[in-house]
Design a protein around this motif. Sequence first.
Motif, short mmCIF file in Angstrom:
data_model
loop_
_atom_site.label_atom_id
_atom_site.label_comp_id
_atom_site.label_asym_id
_atom_site.label_seq_id
_atom_site.Cartn_x
_atom_site.Cartn_y
_atom_site.Cartn_z
N MET A 1 0.83 -1.18 0.00
CA MET A 1 0.00 0.00 0.00
C MET A 1 0.87 1.24 0.00
SD MET A 1 -3.13 -1.10 2.46
CE MET A 1 -4.06 0.33 2.40
N THR A 2 0.28 2.28 -0.53
CA THR A 2 1.05 3.52 -0.57
C THR A 2 0.86 4.30 0.72
OG1 THR A 2 -0.78 4.62 -1.66
CG2 THR A 2 0.93 3.74 -3.07
N ASP A 3 1.83 5.05 0.97
CA ASP A 3 1.86 5.88 2.18
C ASP A 3 0.97 7.10 2.00
OD1 ASP A 3 2.57 7.29 4.41
OD2 ASP A 3 4.72 7.27 4.02
N TYR A 4 0.38 7.61 3.09
CA TYR A 4 -0.48 8.78 3.06
C TYR A 4 0.30 10.01 2.60
CZ TYR A 4 -3.45 12.58 4.64
OH TYR A 4 -4.20 13.72 4.69
N LYS A 5 1.53 10.16 3.04
CA LYS A 5 2.34 11.31 2.66
C LYS A 5 2.63 11.29 1.16
CE LYS A 5 4.59 12.15 7.06
NZ LYS A 5 5.86 12.23 7.77
N THR A 6 2.84 10.13 0.58
CA THR A 6 3.08 10.00 -0.85
C THR A 6 1.84 10.42 -1.64
OG1 THR A 6 4.55 8.15 -0.38
CG2 THR A 6 3.86 8.43 -2.65
N LEU A 7 0.66 10.02 -1.16
CA LEU A 7 -0.58 10.41 -1.82
C LEU A 7 -0.79 11.92 -1.77
CD1 LEU A 7 -3.09 7.63 -0.71
CD2 LEU A 7 -2.15 8.02 -2.98
N VAL A 8 -0.47 12.55 -0.64
CA VAL A 8 -0.62 13.99 -0.49
C VAL A 8 0.34 14.71 -1.44
CG1 VAL A 8 -0.31 15.92 1.10
CG2 VAL A 8 -1.52 13.89 1.85
N LYS A 9 1.57 14.23 -1.56
CA LYS A 9 2.54 14.85 -2.48
C LYS A 9 2.07 14.73 -3.92
CE LYS A 9 6.77 14.28 0.22
NZ LYS A 9 8.07 13.60 0.29
N ALA A 10 1.56 13.56 -4.29
CA ALA A 10 1.06 13.36 -5.65
C ALA A 10 -0.15 14.27 -5.91
CB ALA A 10 0.68 11.90 -5.88
N TYR A 11 -1.04 14.35 -4.91
CA TYR A 11 -2.22 15.21 -5.03
C TYR A 11 -1.81 16.67 -5.20
CZ TYR A 11 -6.52 17.61 -3.74
OH TYR A 11 -7.61 18.44 -3.73
N ARG A 12 -0.83 17.11 -4.43
CA ARG A 12 -0.35 18.48 -4.54
C ARG A 12 0.28 18.73 -5.92
NH1 ARG A 12 2.62 19.40 1.24
NH2 ARG A 12 0.73 19.66 2.46
N ALA A 13 1.04 17.77 -6.42
CA ALA A 13 1.67 17.93 -7.73
C ALA A 13 0.61 18.07 -8.82
CB ALA A 13 2.59 16.76 -8.02
N TYR A 14 -0.43 17.21 -8.77
CA TYR A 14 -1.51 17.30 -9.75
C TYR A 14 -2.28 18.61 -9.60
CZ TYR A 14 -0.86 12.51 -11.35
OH TYR A 14 -0.34 11.37 -11.90
N LEU A 15 -2.51 19.03 -8.38
CA LEU A 15 -3.22 20.28 -8.14
C LEU A 15 -2.43 21.48 -8.67
CD1 LEU A 15 -5.75 21.47 -6.88
CD2 LEU A 15 -4.52 21.68 -4.74
N ILE A 16 -1.13 21.49 -8.47
CA ILE A 16 -0.27 22.57 -8.98
C ILE A 16 -0.25 22.56 -10.51
CG2 ILE A 16 2.12 23.38 -9.13
CD1 ILE A 16 2.40 22.55 -6.16
N PHE A 18 -2.59 21.35 -12.50
CA PHE A 18 -3.91 21.80 -12.96
C PHE A 18 -4.04 23.32 -12.84
CE2 PHE A 18 -8.34 22.92 -12.06
CZ PHE A 18 -8.91 22.52 -13.25
N ALA A 19 -3.55 23.87 -11.75
CA ALA A 19 -3.61 25.32 -11.55
C ALA A 19 -2.79 26.05 -12.62
CB ALA A 19 -3.14 25.69 -10.15
N ALA A 20 -1.62 25.50 -12.96
CA ALA A 20 -0.77 26.12 -13.99
C ALA A 20 -1.45 26.08 -15.35
CB ALA A 20 0.58 25.41 -14.05
N VAL A 21 -2.09 24.96 -15.68
CA VAL A 21 -2.79 24.84 -16.97
C VAL A 21 -3.99 25.80 -17.00
CG1 VAL A 21 -4.19 23.28 -18.39
CG2 VAL A 21 -2.01 22.51 -17.46
N ALA A 22 -4.72 25.86 -15.91
CA ALA A 22 -5.88 26.75 -15.84
C ALA A 22 -5.44 28.21 -15.96
CB ALA A 22 -6.64 26.53 -14.54
N LEU A 23 -4.35 28.58 -15.30
CA LEU A 23 -3.84 29.94 -15.38
C LEU A 23 -3.38 30.27 -16.81
CD1 LEU A 23 -3.12 32.52 -13.82
CD2 LEU A 23 -0.86 31.53 -13.42
N ALA A 24 -2.71 29.32 -17.47
CA ALA A 24 -2.27 29.54 -18.85
C ALA A 24 -3.47 29.70 -19.77
CB ALA A 24 -1.38 28.39 -19.31
#
Length: 107
Positions: A1-16, A18-24
């Motif tokens: 199983m994956t670690d909770y911290k790893t999921l949060v990092k991945a979620y943050r990376a995807y969120l960032i 997405f935000a960059a694409v939306a801003l562009a």
Amino acid sequence: MTDYKTLVKAYRAYLIAFAAVALAALLAFWLWRGYGGNANVGKTIDAIKATAKTNDSRIDAILDMAKEREENAKHETVEKVAAVSDDNLPDLLAGLLSEYRKQHPGR
């Protein structure tokens, strides 16, 4: 199983990402609305293109006229030299040189 911290990092990376694409996308839309959709910009560019074409045709006409003048001057000089006898040739050439110097001072 994956670690909770790893999921949060991945979620943050995807969120960032997405935000960059939306801003562009927002920036591109804003620029398109401000410049691309403006009819005055197109009219100004068309006017500049028309002016450039007119200037090119004027330049071509000036160059053709200068070339024609040069050819006429050469032709007249050849005719003058051909019409003169060998005895008067130095006087004719001196006269042509003085005429040239009057037309082109400092050369």
